[in-house]
Design an enzyme around this catalytic site. Structure first.
Site, PDB file in Angstrom:
ATOM      1  N   ASP A 101       0.853  -1.191   0.000  1.00 23.13           N
ATOM      2  CA  ASP A 101       0.000   0.000   0.000  1.00 23.13           C
ATOM      3  C   ASP A 101       0.886   1.237   0.000  1.00 23.13           C
ATOM      4  OD1 ASP A 101      -2.043   1.714  -0.090  1.00 23.13           O
ATOM      5  OD2 ASP A 101      -2.896   1.228   1.862  1.00 23.13           O
ATOM      6  N   CYS A 104       0.311   4.740   1.809  1.00 29.19           N
ATOM      7  CA  CYS A 104      -0.729   4.655   2.818  1.00 29.19           C
ATOM      8  C   CYS A 104      -0.396   5.709   3.868  1.00 29.19           C
ATOM      9  CB  CYS A 104      -0.724   3.266   3.448  1.00 29.19           C
ATOM     10  SG  CYS A 104      -2.029   3.071   4.671  1.00 29.19           S
ATOM     11  N   PHE A 209      -9.866   3.468   7.490  1.00 31.09           N
ATOM     12  CA  PHE A 209     -11.101   3.966   8.094  1.00 31.09           C
ATOM     13  C   PHE A 209     -11.200   5.474   7.965  1.00 31.09           C
ATOM     14  CE2 PHE A 209      -8.105   4.019  11.808  1.00 31.09           C
ATOM     15  CZ  PHE A 209      -8.152   5.376  12.102  1.00 31.09           C
ATOM     16  N   GLU A 211     -12.710   8.172  10.736  1.00 32.95           N
ATOM     17  CA  GLU A 211     -13.288   8.266  12.076  1.00 32.95           C
ATOM     18  C   GLU A 211     -13.602   9.709  12.449  1.00 32.95           C
ATOM     19  OE1 GLU A 211     -11.606   4.530  14.774  1.00 32.95           O
ATOM     20  OE2 GLU A 211     -10.989   6.542  15.301  1.00 32.95           O
ATOM     21  N   HIS A 328       2.863   6.883   5.790  1.00 30.93           N
ATOM     22  CA  HIS A 328       3.754   6.023   6.573  1.00 30.93           C
ATOM     23  C   HIS A 328       4.272   4.831   5.772  1.00 30.93           C
ATOM     24  CE1 HIS A 328      -0.449   5.015   8.280  1.00 30.93           C
ATOM     25  NE2 HIS A 328      -0.187   4.090   7.385  1.00 30.93           N
ATOM     26  N   ASN A 329       4.098   4.861   4.444  1.00 25.47           N
ATOM     27  CA  ASN A 329       4.672   3.828   3.563  1.00 25.47           C
ATOM     28  C   ASN A 329       5.311   4.494   2.360  1.00 25.47           C
ATOM     29  OD1 ASN A 329       3.541   1.848   5.186  1.00 25.47           O
ATOM     30  ND2 ASN A 329       2.151   1.063   3.646  1.00 25.47           N
ATOM     31  N   HIS A 401       3.804   4.179  13.525  1.00 24.17           N
ATOM     32  CA  HIS A 401       2.698   4.558  12.631  1.00 24.17           C
ATOM     33  C   HIS A 401       1.334   4.101  13.127  1.00 24.17           C
ATOM     34  CE1 HIS A 401       2.211   0.464  11.323  1.00 24.17           C
ATOM     35  NE2 HIS A 401       1.430   0.778  10.333  1.00 24.17           N
ATOM     36  N   ALA A 403      -0.879   1.009  15.955  1.00 21.80           N
ATOM     37  CA  ALA A 403      -0.794   0.058  17.054  1.00 21.80           C
ATOM     38  C   ALA A 403       0.048  -1.162  16.676  1.00 21.80           C
ATOM     39  CB  ALA A 403      -2.197  -0.369  17.472  1.00 21.80           C
ATOM     40  N   GLY A 404      -0.086  -1.630  15.449  1.00 22.20           N
ATOM     41  CA  GLY A 404       0.669  -2.825  15.042  1.00 22.20           C
ATOM     42  C   GLY A 404      -0.068  -4.100  15.389  1.00 22.20           C
TER      43      GLY A 404
END
Length: 478
Positions: A101, A104, A209, A211, A328-329, A401, A403-404
Site C-alpha cells: 500500500d 498509505c 477507516f 473516524e 507512513h509507507n 505509525h 498500534a501494530g
DNA sequence: ATGTTC
C-alpha cells in the site's frame, strides 16, 4: 509467507526502549529496535526480528536496520521498519521496504466544534452516504482515461485542489506540499492504470477507516495550541492509501527487480527483499512509479476530506480544517549526516512515519516552531494520537505509525464475530457505519498492540513527543 | 494492504 526462522540472534537491551542486534554473518550494520521486550512480537510466531536482520544485509545500508515499537511481520521488510541506503555508494531501493500500500497514510482535520454540540448520528449518516468504501469500486471521481489519471499521478493533492476539491491552504498542511516530485507515469503499467481509474476518492478495506474523533487529552499544551487542538474538540481522521493502483505497482516492480538483481551481483537472504541500485534503470523506474502512486494516495485523501467536509457543512454549518497529511509507507531521497558528512540517502519507511523536528526547513511556517505533526491511527474503538517530531530524534527523523498487529486477520476473525464487536462498540457509544461483519472482526482491538503502550515506547525511545490523545465517536469502515 | 490465489 512461510514459517519464521528459528531466530538465533543476540538482542542487547542497551537503553530503555532500545534493543540492539549486533551485526553478525552478512549483516552490514546492526539492527536497532525501539521497543521493550514486552512489546516485541514472539519470534516463534512472528518473523519481524529476523526481517530486521535480513534488511541489515542490503547493499549500501547505513547506520542500522531500524524498527519502531509497532513492528510486526511484513513482506520482506518488517512493518514498522526504517532503512536508509547511501545513493552514491551503491545503495538500493526495495519495493518491499515500502510495502504494497504505497503512500498509505493519515490525514487529520479539525472542526471548530465541541463533542457536546455534535449531532453525531446525523453526521455519521451523512458520511455513510458520502464515503465510498469496501473492496469493490465506487469513488468520488470517475476518471475518463489514462490521460486524466496521469494528471492525478503527477499532481497529487495539488491537482485535486486545482479541480476545486479543497483550498491552497490545504497544500501547506501536506507532506511535500501534497505532491511528491519525480513521478513517472510511464513506469505505471496498463494494469495498474486500469485498477486506478475507478478508485480515486475511496477508502478501501482492511485497517483503513474514516473516524470522527474528539480530543480526550492534551499532552503538550504548546504544540497542541500550534496544531489547533483543544480538549473536547471534534476531529476527523482519514486512514487510506493508493488502493489497487499502488498494489499493482508494487507487484510489477518486485517482479522486475527479482529478475534484475543477478545482473547487479546482488544476493539477498529473502526473495521478498528484491531490490536494485537507486541509480539503475530498475531503481529509477520503481521510484518514478512509486511517486506516482504516492500522488494518487494523496489525491485520494484530499478528495475524501472534501467529501467529509461537505457533510460537516450540511449538518453543522462548519467546514473542516486540515491539520496535516502524512504517509507512513514511502521511500524518499533525503539528505542526512552520516559520519560527519551530508549524504544523499534513500530512506525506506514502511509502517513508520517521518517526524521532522522543530525548526526543520521543510515545515510550513505555521508548524515550524512546534515540529511536524505525526498522526497515529489506533485500532478500531481505541485511542488515536497526535505526536510531533523532536530535535535529536532518531532513525532519520522517524517514529511509529499505529498500534501494530499481534493477530493475523484469520486469527482475529476466529476470536470474535463482527456482530458481537459492533454491539460492543455501540455499547461504548461509538457509532459504526457500513462495515462488513468479517471486516469488522478482522479489525478487533484485541488483534492489535495497545496503542498507548506503543506511543509510550516511541516517546521513551526519544523518537517523538505525544501532543494529544483522541478517542473515537464514530467510525466508517470498508 | 489487495478485483483478499496469475
Amino acid at each position: 509467507m512461510g514459517i519464521p526462522k528459528a531466530v538465533d540472534v543476540e538482542v542487547v537491551e542497551e537503553a530503555p526502549f532500545r534493543l540492539r542486534v549486533p551485526a553478525q554473518g552478512d549483516m552490514r550494520v546492526d539492527g536497532v529496535v525501539f521497543t521493550s521486550h514486552e512489546l516485541l512480537p514472539d519470534p516463534a510466531e512472528d518473523g519481524s526480528l529476523q526481517q530486521v536482520v535480513n534488511v541489515a544485509t542490503l547493499p549500501g545500508i547505513v547506520e542500522a536496520s531500524y524498527a519502531m515499537p509497532d513492528v510486526h511481520w511484513g513482506y520482506g521488510f518488517p512493518i514498522g521498519g526504517v532503512a536508509a541506503t547511501d545513493v552514491e555508494r551503491g545503495g538500493v531501493v526495495s519495493p518491499g521496504g515500502v510495502g504494497f500500500d504505497i503512500s498509505c497514510g493519515v490525514r487529520l482535520l479539525t472542526a471548530d466544534l465541541d463533542r457536546s454540540e455534535l449531532p453525531i448520528e446525523r453526521v455519521m449518516d451523512g458520511l455513510d452516504r458520502a464515503v465510498p468504501r469496501g473492496a469493490g469500486s465506487g469513488a468520488v471521481w470517475q476518471l475518463s482515461g489514462r490521460a486524466e489519471l496521469e494528471r492525478v499521478l503527477l499532481g497529487g493533492s495539488r491537482y485535486a485542489v486545482e479541480r476545486g476539491h479543497g483550498e491552497d491552504r490545504d497544500l501547506e498542511r501536506c507532506e511535500d506540499g501534497g505532491v511528491l516530485a519525480g513521478a513517472d507515469p510511464g513506469q505505471v503499467s496498463a494494469r495498474a492504470v486500469e485498477r486506478g481509474l475507478e478508485q480515486v476518492g475511496s477508502l478501501g478495506s482492511g485497517n483503513h477507516f474514516l473516524e470522527v474523533q474528539a480530543v480526550d487529552e492534551v499532552l503538550d499544551d504548546v504544540a497542541a495550541a500550534a496544531f489547533g487542538l483543544a480538549p473536547g474538540q471534534v476531529c476527523v481522521m482519514i486512514h487510506t492509501g493508493s488502493r489497487g493502483l499502488g498494489h499493482q505497482i508494487c507487484t510489477d516492480h518486485v517482479r522486475i527487480m527479482d529478475r534484475a538483481m543477478r545482473a547487479y551481483g546482488i544476493s539477498v537472504p529473502d526473495r521478498q527483499l528484491a531490490c536494485a541500485p537507486v541509480e539503475s534503470p530498475e531503481g529509477r523506474a520503481y521510484l518514478g512509479a512509486m511517486a506516482a502512486a504516492a500522488n494518487y494516495g494523496r489525491a485520494n485523501r484530499q478528495l475524501l476530506a472534501e467529501a467529509a467536509s461537505d457533510v460537516f457543512e450540511r449538518v453543522t454549518g462548519q467546514r473542516l480544517s486540515l491539520l496535516y497529511d502524512v504517509s507512513h509507507n514511502l521511500a524518499k531521497i533525503e539528505e542526512h549526516e552520516i559520519g560527519g558528512e551530508r549524504r544523499r540517502l534513500c530512506v525506506h519507511r514502511k509502517g513508520a512515519t517521518r517526524a521532522l523536528p522543530p525548526g526543520h526547513p521543510d515545515l510550513p511556517p505555521a508548524l515550524r516552531d512546534a515540529g511536524q505533526p505525526v498522526l497515529i491511527p489506533g485500532s478500531m474503538g481505541t485511542a488515536s494520537y497526535v505526536l510531533r517530531g523532536v530535535v535529536g530524534g532518531g532513525a532519520f527523523h522517524s517514529t511509529c505509525h499505529g498500534a501494530g498487529r499481534v493477530q493475523s486477520r484469520k486469527q482475529a476473525a476466529r476470536a470474535i464475530t463482527g456482530g458481537a464487536l459492533r454491539k460492543r462498540l455501540e455499547g461504548q457509544g461509538i457509532a459504526v457505519r457500513g462495515a462488513s461483519a468479517r471486516g469488522l472482526a478482522e479489525e478487533a482491538p484485541e488483534a492489535y498492540k495497545d496503542v498507548d503502550a506503543v506511543v509510550a515506547a516511541a516517546e521513551g525511545a526519544g523518537l517523538c513527543r505525544a501532543v494529544a490523545r483522541l478517542v473515537p465517536l464514530g467510525v466508517v469502515k470498508g
